[in-house]
Design a protein around this motif. Structure first.
Motif, mmCIF file in Angstrom:
data_model
loop_
_atom_site.group_PDB
_atom_site.id
_atom_site.type_symbol
_atom_site.label_atom_id
_atom_site.label_comp_id
_atom_site.label_asym_id
_atom_site.label_seq_id
_atom_site.Cartn_x
_atom_site.Cartn_y
_atom_site.Cartn_z
ATOM 1 N N ARG A 1 0.829 -1.207 0.000
ATOM 2 C CA ARG A 1 0.000 0.000 0.000
ATOM 3 C C ARG A 1 0.868 1.263 0.000
ATOM 4 O O ARG A 1 0.570 2.228 -0.705
ATOM 5 C CB ARG A 1 -0.926 0.016 1.222
ATOM 6 N N ILE A 2 1.922 1.244 0.798
ATOM 7 C CA ILE A 2 2.815 2.407 0.838
ATOM 8 C C ILE A 2 3.504 2.584 -0.507
ATOM 9 O O ILE A 2 3.593 3.705 -1.033
ATOM 10 C CB ILE A 2 3.857 2.233 1.965
ATOM 11 N N ASP B 1 2.480 1.576 -3.518
ATOM 12 C CA ASP B 1 1.512 2.045 -4.514
ATOM 13 C C ASP B 1 1.201 3.528 -4.321
ATOM 14 O O ASP B 1 1.115 4.286 -5.300
ATOM 15 C CB ASP B 1 0.218 1.230 -4.422
ATOM 16 N N ALA B 2 1.030 3.953 -3.070
ATOM 17 C CA ALA B 2 0.709 5.352 -2.802
ATOM 18 C C ALA B 2 1.864 6.270 -3.194
ATOM 19 O O ALA B 2 1.662 7.321 -3.825
ATOM 20 C CB ALA B 2 0.360 5.539 -1.329
ATOM 21 N N GLN B 3 3.076 5.904 -2.829
ATOM 22 C CA GLN B 3 4.231 6.744 -3.148
ATOM 23 C C GLN B 3 4.478 6.817 -4.641
ATOM 24 O O GLN B 3 4.790 7.889 -5.177
ATOM 25 C CB GLN B 3 5.471 6.217 -2.415
ATOM 26 N N ALA C 1 2.290 6.587 -6.858
ATOM 27 C CA ALA C 1 1.186 7.345 -7.458
ATOM 28 C C ALA C 1 1.325 8.835 -7.165
ATOM 29 O O ALA C 1 0.467 9.630 -7.562
ATOM 30 C CB ALA C 1 -0.149 6.825 -6.931
ATOM 31 N N LYS D 1 1.975 10.201 -3.908
ATOM 32 C CA LYS D 1 1.705 10.576 -2.524
ATOM 33 C C LYS D 1 3.015 10.857 -1.797
ATOM 34 O O LYS D 1 3.956 10.064 -1.863
ATOM 35 C CB LYS D 1 0.949 9.452 -1.819
ATOM 36 N N PHE E 1 -4.432 7.275 3.730
ATOM 37 C CA PHE E 1 -4.871 6.226 2.819
ATOM 38 C C PHE E 1 -6.394 6.215 2.749
ATOM 39 O O PHE E 1 -7.065 6.810 3.594
ATOM 40 C CB PHE E 1 -4.358 4.860 3.291
ATOM 41 N N ASP E 2 -6.925 5.510 1.749
ATOM 42 C CA ASP E 2 -8.383 5.445 1.604
ATOM 43 C C ASP E 2 -9.023 4.816 2.841
ATOM 44 O O ASP E 2 -10.082 5.252 3.295
ATOM 45 C CB ASP E 2 -8.749 4.632 0.357
ATOM 46 N N SER F 1 -4.786 -3.024 7.171
ATOM 47 C CA SER F 1 -5.824 -2.059 6.824
ATOM 48 C C SER F 1 -7.077 -2.354 7.641
ATOM 49 O O SER F 1 -7.407 -3.521 7.894
ATOM 50 C CB SER F 1 -6.154 -2.131 5.333
#
Length: 417
Positions: free
Chosen positions: A81-82, A84-86, A88, A90, A152-153, A183
């Motif tokens: 998750r981290i 993917d976020a970075q 993208a 973030k 995060f979402d 999560s």
């Protein structure tokens, strides 16, 4: 250029060269065996953590952290998750950069930023535990966890917040080791896997119910305790309500609520916990840097609690007062022929005497210094300080009101006869 900046530049270049997901995966697999292992930092049946360097034509780049997390453990999703976020776009302030995250054979491989600095345990040891040190560090620690919960979402629950997983440098605080982070899932009743460090993990993390943001609130409460006394919390100190001489009453109140057994009784969020903490240090007259960077050294000597000998002296004074009232009340109630109650029946004399002395005893106990008593009677931790005085006054007033009611009833009964 620092090691972090060098490593970031290295992988930024790699990222710019790899646009296709499959090509990136193949490049990662090709690079993976070329890393030089400088040190094995952690090794368990499910996870291996290494400090590594990447050789290049011009030298070595790094250091980096490389993790192998076995698929059978069911862990490591937080790193995905981290990552993917970075990738993208973030930007995180308190979370290390994850450069690569891919599967190889039976393990998840994570290549991430190496954070240089001291652990929270090192900082507390070097600077000495105190409310001032807590004021310098704890708000930023709250900010770091808020970033996980709100960045995060669905909230990312760390589940393993402890001194060794908090890294501080002169101008940075980072949270590391997301191996058991998970999560939050609305439909879940309990966590699928129960892990964590017992001293800092809440009850629900071991099967009581599903962990959520309030689970990290519990761990933050335990970390606050560590900043104040430099001791790992245990069941005894938790059961006795953190009644430790080094902990001021306003902070003890925060600890009690943050670490409640039932999550519903804790602070609802880390933001609420942080707000309560800032209010507490303002009440204590402690300055905290609320903007800028966290400090790792106390700036102001914290207020010390009253010495034990002074509390003991005060207790002796209250005891002598109570004994004096005990003797005086007895003489006035049972011996003096001119006493106000001399014409009343004997049972009424006894009742009045007991009622007055119970009221005085309640006030004396409420006003007493109970630091020596709390070890044997833990309930006293709830009525220490100004709360104790209010308890004593209320208890004495209740006793006297009861005497008035009994007296009125007695008079009505006599007049009726």
């Amino acid at each position: 250029m620092s090691a972090q900046a060098t490593s970031a530049a290295s992988f930024d270049t790699i990222d710019s060269m790899v646009n296709d997901e499959l090509a990136q995966h193949l490049n990662s697999l090709e690079r993976e065996p070329h890393f030089r292992v400088a040190e094995v930092l952690k090794e368990s049946p499910f996870e291996t953590t290494e400090k590594v360097f990447l050789p290049t034509d011009t030298g070595e780049q790094g250091p980096f952290i490389r993790k192998y997390i076995a698929h059978e453990a069911g862990l490591g999703d937080a790193y995905r998750r981290i990552y993917d976020a970075q990738h993208a776009g973030k930007q995180f302030v308190y979370v290390p950069r994850v450069y690569e995250c891919y599967d190889k054979d039976d393990a998840l491989v994570v290549i991430m930023e190496y954070i240089q600095g001291e652990t929270l345990a090192d900082v507390v040891y070097r600077c000495d535990p105190s409310p001032q040190l807590a004021a310098d560090v704890f708000p930023w620690l709250c900010n770091a966890v808020i970033e996980l919960h709100e960045g995060f979402d669905t909230p990312l629950i760390h589940r393993d917040l402890k001194p060794s997983n908090i890294i501080l440098s002169q101008d940075r605080l980072s949270i590391i080791d997301f191996g058991i982070a998970r999560s939050y899932k609305e439909e879940a009743k309990t966590d699928t896997m129960q892990f964590g460090t017992r001293a800092y993990a809440p009850p629900e993390q071991f099967g009581y119910k599903q962990t959520d943001e309030r689970s990290d609130v519990y761990a933050l409460g335990m970390l606050l305790y560590f900043c104040l006394v430099e001791k790992t919390p245990d069941d005894k100190v938790w059961t006795e309500g953190f009644f430790v001489e080094e902990i001021p009453s306003p902070m003890r109140t925060i600890l009690l609520r943050a670490t409640e057994f039932d999550p519903n009784n804790r602070y609802r969020s880390v933001r609420e916990l942080k707000s309560a903490f800032l209010d507490a240090i303002r009440d204590l007259g402690i300055y905290s840097q609320t903007e800028g960077k966290p400090s790792v050294a106390p700036r102001k000597k914290p207020k010390k609690p009253l010495p034990q000998w002074l509390g003991t002296t005060w207790n002796v004074v209250l005891l002598l007062f109570f004994i004096g009232m005990l003797i005086t009340g007895y003489k006035q109630t049972f011996i003096s022929s001119n006493g106000a109650l001399s014409e009343d029946p004997f049972w009424y004399h006894v009742l009045v005497y007991i009622g007055i002395m119970v009221g005085i005893a309640g006030f004396s106990l409420g006003a007493a210094d109970k630091r020596l008593l709390v070890e044997t009677v833990p309930v006293f931790k709830r009525i220490q300080g100004w709360k104790g005085v209010l308890f004593g006054v209320a208890f004495a007033a209740a006793c006297f009101m009861l005497l008035i009611v009994v007296g009125v009833i007695e008079r009505i009964a006599i007049q009726g006869l």
